[in-house]
Scaffold this motif. Structure first.
Motif, mmCIF file in Angstrom:
data_model
loop_
_atom_site.group_PDB
_atom_site.id
_atom_site.type_symbol
_atom_site.label_atom_id
_atom_site.label_comp_id
_atom_site.label_asym_id
_atom_site.label_seq_id
_atom_site.Cartn_x
_atom_site.Cartn_y
_atom_site.Cartn_z
ATOM 1 N N VAL A 98 14.691 -8.923 -21.027
ATOM 2 C CA VAL A 98 14.777 -8.061 -19.963
ATOM 3 C C VAL A 98 15.405 -6.395 -19.786
ATOM 4 C CG1 VAL A 98 16.403 -8.085 -18.198
ATOM 5 C CG2 VAL A 98 15.621 -10.261 -18.787
ATOM 6 N N SER A 99 15.177 -5.726 -19.300
ATOM 7 C CA SER A 99 15.610 -4.417 -19.860
ATOM 8 C C SER A 99 15.487 -3.658 -18.419
ATOM 9 C CB SER A 99 15.089 -3.964 -21.009
ATOM 10 O OG SER A 99 14.740 -1.979 -21.385
ATOM 11 N N ASP A 100 16.318 -2.599 -17.973
ATOM 12 C CA ASP A 100 16.905 -2.338 -17.067
ATOM 13 C C ASP A 100 16.220 -1.187 -17.452
ATOM 14 O OD1 ASP A 100 18.326 -3.562 -16.222
ATOM 15 O OD2 ASP A 100 20.672 -2.542 -16.733
ATOM 16 N N ALA A 101 15.423 -0.678 -18.350
ATOM 17 C CA ALA A 101 15.073 1.327 -18.753
ATOM 18 C C ALA A 101 13.672 0.520 -18.718
ATOM 19 C CB ALA A 101 15.086 1.229 -20.297
ATOM 20 N N GLU A 102 12.867 -0.639 -18.791
ATOM 21 C CA GLU A 102 11.630 -1.325 -18.499
ATOM 22 C C GLU A 102 11.924 -1.228 -16.796
ATOM 23 O OE1 GLU A 102 11.083 -6.037 -19.397
ATOM 24 O OE2 GLU A 102 11.502 -4.473 -21.360
ATOM 25 N N MET A 103 11.876 -1.728 -16.312
ATOM 26 C CA MET A 103 12.341 -1.945 -15.005
ATOM 27 C C MET A 103 12.340 -0.601 -13.995
ATOM 28 S SD MET A 103 14.335 -5.272 -14.817
ATOM 29 C CE MET A 103 14.366 -5.564 -12.902
ATOM 30 N N ASP A 104 13.088 0.401 -14.479
ATOM 31 C CA ASP A 104 13.235 1.797 -13.729
ATOM 32 C C ASP A 104 11.721 1.882 -14.326
ATOM 33 O OD1 ASP A 104 15.773 1.437 -12.865
ATOM 34 O OD2 ASP A 104 16.799 2.693 -14.890
ATOM 35 N N ASP A 105 10.827 1.932 -15.460
ATOM 36 C CA ASP A 105 9.677 3.110 -15.570
ATOM 37 C C ASP A 105 8.539 1.876 -14.927
ATOM 38 O OD1 ASP A 105 10.254 4.361 -17.576
ATOM 39 O OD2 ASP A 105 9.484 3.691 -19.292
ATOM 40 N N GLN A 106 9.431 0.621 -14.519
ATOM 41 C CA GLN A 106 8.108 0.273 -13.405
ATOM 42 C C GLN A 106 7.475 0.310 -12.435
ATOM 43 O OE1 GLN A 106 7.367 -4.139 -13.808
ATOM 44 N NE2 GLN A 106 5.714 -4.356 -12.996
ATOM 45 N N LEU A 107 9.233 0.596 -11.630
ATOM 46 C CA LEU A 107 9.285 0.925 -10.309
ATOM 47 C C LEU A 107 9.174 2.063 -9.948
ATOM 48 C CD1 LEU A 107 10.570 0.679 -7.529
ATOM 49 C CD2 LEU A 107 12.654 1.001 -8.317
ATOM 50 N N ALA A 108 9.400 3.636 -11.366
ATOM 51 C CA ALA A 108 8.476 4.869 -10.914
ATOM 52 C C ALA A 108 7.591 4.699 -11.353
ATOM 53 C CB ALA A 108 9.191 5.825 -12.181
ATOM 54 N N LEU A 109 6.564 4.057 -12.176
ATOM 55 C CA LEU A 109 5.052 3.686 -11.649
ATOM 56 C C LEU A 109 4.556 3.479 -10.450
ATOM 57 C CD1 LEU A 109 2.558 4.153 -12.674
ATOM 58 C CD2 LEU A 109 2.566 1.614 -13.743
ATOM 59 N N ILE A 110 5.449 2.510 -9.600
ATOM 60 C CA ILE A 110 5.054 2.137 -8.307
ATOM 61 C C ILE A 110 5.069 3.501 -7.348
ATOM 62 C CG2 ILE A 110 5.705 0.578 -6.568
ATOM 63 C CD1 ILE A 110 5.896 -1.504 -8.601
ATOM 64 N N LEU A 111 6.541 3.842 -7.297
ATOM 65 C CA LEU A 111 6.775 4.792 -6.534
ATOM 66 C C LEU A 111 5.100 6.221 -6.857
ATOM 67 C CD1 LEU A 111 10.769 5.211 -6.554
ATOM 68 C CD2 LEU A 111 8.687 4.358 -4.537
ATOM 69 N N MET A 112 4.953 5.975 -7.581
ATOM 70 C CA MET A 112 4.195 7.480 -8.524
ATOM 71 C C MET A 112 3.448 7.418 -7.477
ATOM 72 S SD MET A 112 2.650 8.712 -12.142
ATOM 73 C CE MET A 112 1.464 7.488 -11.789
ATOM 74 N N CYS A 113 2.777 5.577 -7.743
ATOM 75 C CA CYS A 113 1.329 5.651 -7.280
ATOM 76 C C CYS A 113 1.062 5.793 -5.643
ATOM 77 C CB CYS A 113 1.201 3.849 -7.861
ATOM 78 S SG CYS A 113 0.724 3.761 -8.897
ATOM 79 N N CYS A 114 2.744 5.728 -4.743
ATOM 80 C CA CYS A 114 2.632 5.577 -3.589
ATOM 81 C C CYS A 114 3.014 6.787 -2.622
ATOM 82 C CB CYS A 114 3.870 4.648 -3.036
ATOM 83 S SG CYS A 114 3.527 2.995 -3.935
ATOM 84 N N HIS A 115 2.653 8.299 -3.967
ATOM 85 C CA HIS A 115 2.982 9.125 -3.679
ATOM 86 C C HIS A 115 2.636 9.315 -2.062
ATOM 87 C CE1 HIS A 115 3.241 13.828 -3.907
ATOM 88 N NE2 HIS A 115 4.125 13.627 -4.372
ATOM 89 N N PRO A 116 3.188 10.385 -1.395
ATOM 90 C CA PRO A 116 2.184 10.381 0.009
ATOM 91 C C PRO A 116 1.147 11.502 -0.145
ATOM 92 C CG PRO A 116 4.712 12.254 -0.400
ATOM 93 C CD PRO A 116 4.464 10.951 -1.253
ATOM 94 N N ALA A 117 1.244 12.451 -0.952
ATOM 95 C CA ALA A 117 -0.423 12.814 -0.935
ATOM 96 C C ALA A 117 -1.482 12.379 -1.232
ATOM 97 C CB ALA A 117 -0.056 13.612 -2.839
ATOM 98 N N LEU A 118 -1.156 10.948 -1.857
ATOM 99 C CA LEU A 118 -2.396 10.413 -1.204
ATOM 100 C C LEU A 118 -2.579 9.713 -0.014
ATOM 101 C CD1 LEU A 118 -1.725 8.447 -5.308
ATOM 102 C CD2 LEU A 118 -3.265 10.491 -5.100
ATOM 103 N N PRO A 119 -3.786 9.064 0.429
ATOM 104 C CA PRO A 119 -4.065 8.396 1.059
ATOM 105 C C PRO A 119 -3.557 6.965 1.278
ATOM 106 C CG PRO A 119 -5.958 9.442 0.811
ATOM 107 C CD PRO A 119 -5.277 9.687 -0.447
ATOM 108 N N VAL A 120 -2.801 6.290 2.109
ATOM 109 C CA VAL A 120 -2.740 4.947 1.867
ATOM 110 C C VAL A 120 -3.092 3.763 1.474
ATOM 111 C CG1 VAL A 120 -1.335 3.318 2.940
ATOM 112 C CG2 VAL A 120 -0.499 5.700 4.021
ATOM 113 N N GLU A 121 -5.183 4.160 1.376
ATOM 114 C CA GLU A 121 -5.629 2.880 1.028
ATOM 115 C C GLU A 121 -5.597 3.443 -0.633
ATOM 116 O OE1 GLU A 121 -8.545 6.102 2.777
ATOM 117 O OE2 GLU A 121 -6.083 5.008 3.194
ATOM 118 N N TYR A 122 -5.639 4.625 -1.227
ATOM 119 C CA TYR A 122 -4.893 5.494 -2.444
ATOM 120 C C TYR A 122 -4.107 4.910 -3.050
ATOM 121 C CZ TYR A 122 -9.916 8.276 -1.416
ATOM 122 O OH TYR A 122 -10.546 7.980 -1.398
#
Length: 410
Positions: A98-122
């Motif tokens: 368990v690592s707060d830092a790694e969990m922050d990284d993973q959440l940041a990756l999810i939020l990057m993938c959900c950037h509004p510049a990308l179509p929702v299906e992407y």
């Protein structure tokens, strides 16, 4: 746990954390490189562990191999050479459970993938693939979409990340609402794949359900993301997951809701789910997660299947269809109608979706029809419907259940 299952487990639970950390170090333009590094490490595990034995700490071994492979690539790419020190500092923390830092990284990756510049299906396809460890085939099944279409979405999503120079750093608070809907949708699909696996030998993949709940809890733990919809989704997940111990019998046979041993339901998880359902009441917006959580709550609090408030469930499915007008909602509504008004009424409700294109290979549609025809006393039509269901893709336990039902008719 055999080697293949262990590597699959690590792929689900650990590889996304490494991909997230490598993407932060390399930059989002090198997302493919981060994925390749992790893939190489997983392949090496499959090659070595059957012969040399599984290391005492498999996650730490995988992290070390991935780090060494990444360092090797850094030495070959002058543009990334300056990242070596940052990589050395970032990777060791991943070896701990368990690592707060790694969990922050993973959440940041999810939020990057959900950037509004990308179509929702992407957004959804990329998050499921990169941050949650889904295969392209699994994503295709979740979307009822051809696998080639999903592969194209992934390629185009990564291209747009490069073109728009989208970074992995957490977005500003003002940008969060534009992304949170896609994040929740991704976690919803992840949970659903675990709750009713679309392929393989297991009906339930508990690891996926647990991962979806963990990530949803992670979202809620971030104060800007403590939205009612997030609480509603976590409530839905917990209330559904509470029934997992009763979904299969000791031999792995499917146990439908009406036949489940409710004493096996996880009452503690139901309590936690109801608590999040209460927290979801804040605000004025009602989402599909709110309605689905209420449906799950009706089932979770009913003392028996016969005592379930089926009339209330029909009303809730009507409400859900207004928010999410899909044939899947109508299928579940038809089941509730059959319990409230009888099998013939349920069959009439099924007629509206019987020819729906997206359900052409969806085994549950003919399976539900088969059960209703059987209840209505028409075993011939029931058998025909079970045969239609068996012609569709489904998991091994579901196929065994359908075959058994067909044999019972004979």
């Amino acid at each position: 746990m055999n080697t293949d299952l262990l590597v699959d487990h690590l792929f689900r639970h650990h590889s996304a954390k490494i991909v997230a950390t490598l993407t932060r170090v390399f930059g989002s333009r090198h997302l493919d490189l981060a994925e390749d590094v992790v893939q190489d490490a997983l392949l090496k595990a499959l090659q070595q562990w059957p012969f040399k034995g599984v290391p005492e700490n498999p996650a730490a071994w995988l992290t070390l191999v991935a780090k060494n492979r990444a360092l090797d690539l850094l030495r070959r790419d002058a543009s990334l050479a300056s990242k070596a020190e940052q990589l050395e500092a970032a990777m060791p923390r991943l070896a701990s459970p368990v690592s707060d830092a790694e969990m922050d990284d993973q959440l940041a990756l999810i939020l990057m993938c959900c950037h509004p510049a990308l179509p929702v299906e992407y957004q959804i396809a990329l998050t499921l693939k990169t941050a949650c460890g889904f295969s392209t085939a699994e994503i295709a099944r979740a979307f009822l979409t051809p696998q080639t279409t999903i592969a194209q979405r992934l390629v185009r999503a990564k291209r747009q990340i490069r073109d728009h120079d989208i970074v992995i750093d957490p977005p500003d608070t003002d940008d969060l609402p534009a992304r949170i809907d896609s994040v929740l949708r991704v976690l919803y699909l992840l949970f659903n794949e675990g709750y009713a696996a679309t392929s393989g030998d297991n009906l339930v993949r508990t690891d996926l359900c647990e991962e979806a709940m963990r990530l949803c809890s992670l979202v809620i733990d971030q104060s800007p993301l403590q939205l009612p919809a997030a609480h509603a989704l976590l409530a839905l997940m917990m209330l559904q997951a509470a029934r997992l111990p009763a979904r299969t019998l000791a031999d792995g046979t499917l146990a439908v809701l009406a036949e489940q041993n409710r004493e096996l339901w996880d009452r503690k998880l139901i309590g936690l789910g109801m608590r999040h359902f209460g927290a979801s009441a804040a605000g004025d917006t009602i989402t599909t997660y709110h309605v689905q959580a209420e449906i799950a709550a009706v089932h979770a609090t009913a003392p028996s299947d016969d005592a379930t408030d089926w009339e209330k469930l029909v009303e809730l499915y009507d409400d859900l269809y207004k928010l999410e007008p899909t044939p899947i909602v109508l299928l579940n509504r038809a089941i509730a109608i059959s319990r409230f008004l009888g099998p013939r009424a349920g069959l009439t409700a099924l007629e509206a979706i019987d020819a729906h294109q997206s359900l052409r290979n969806y085994h549950l549609l003919p399976a539900v029809a088969a059960e209703l025809w059987k209840q209505a006393g028409d075993n011939q039509r029931a058998a025909e419907s079970y045969q239609r269901a068996l012609a569709c893709p489904c998991s091994a336990p579901e196929r065994a259940f359908l075959e058994h039902q067909l044999q019972r008719l004979a």
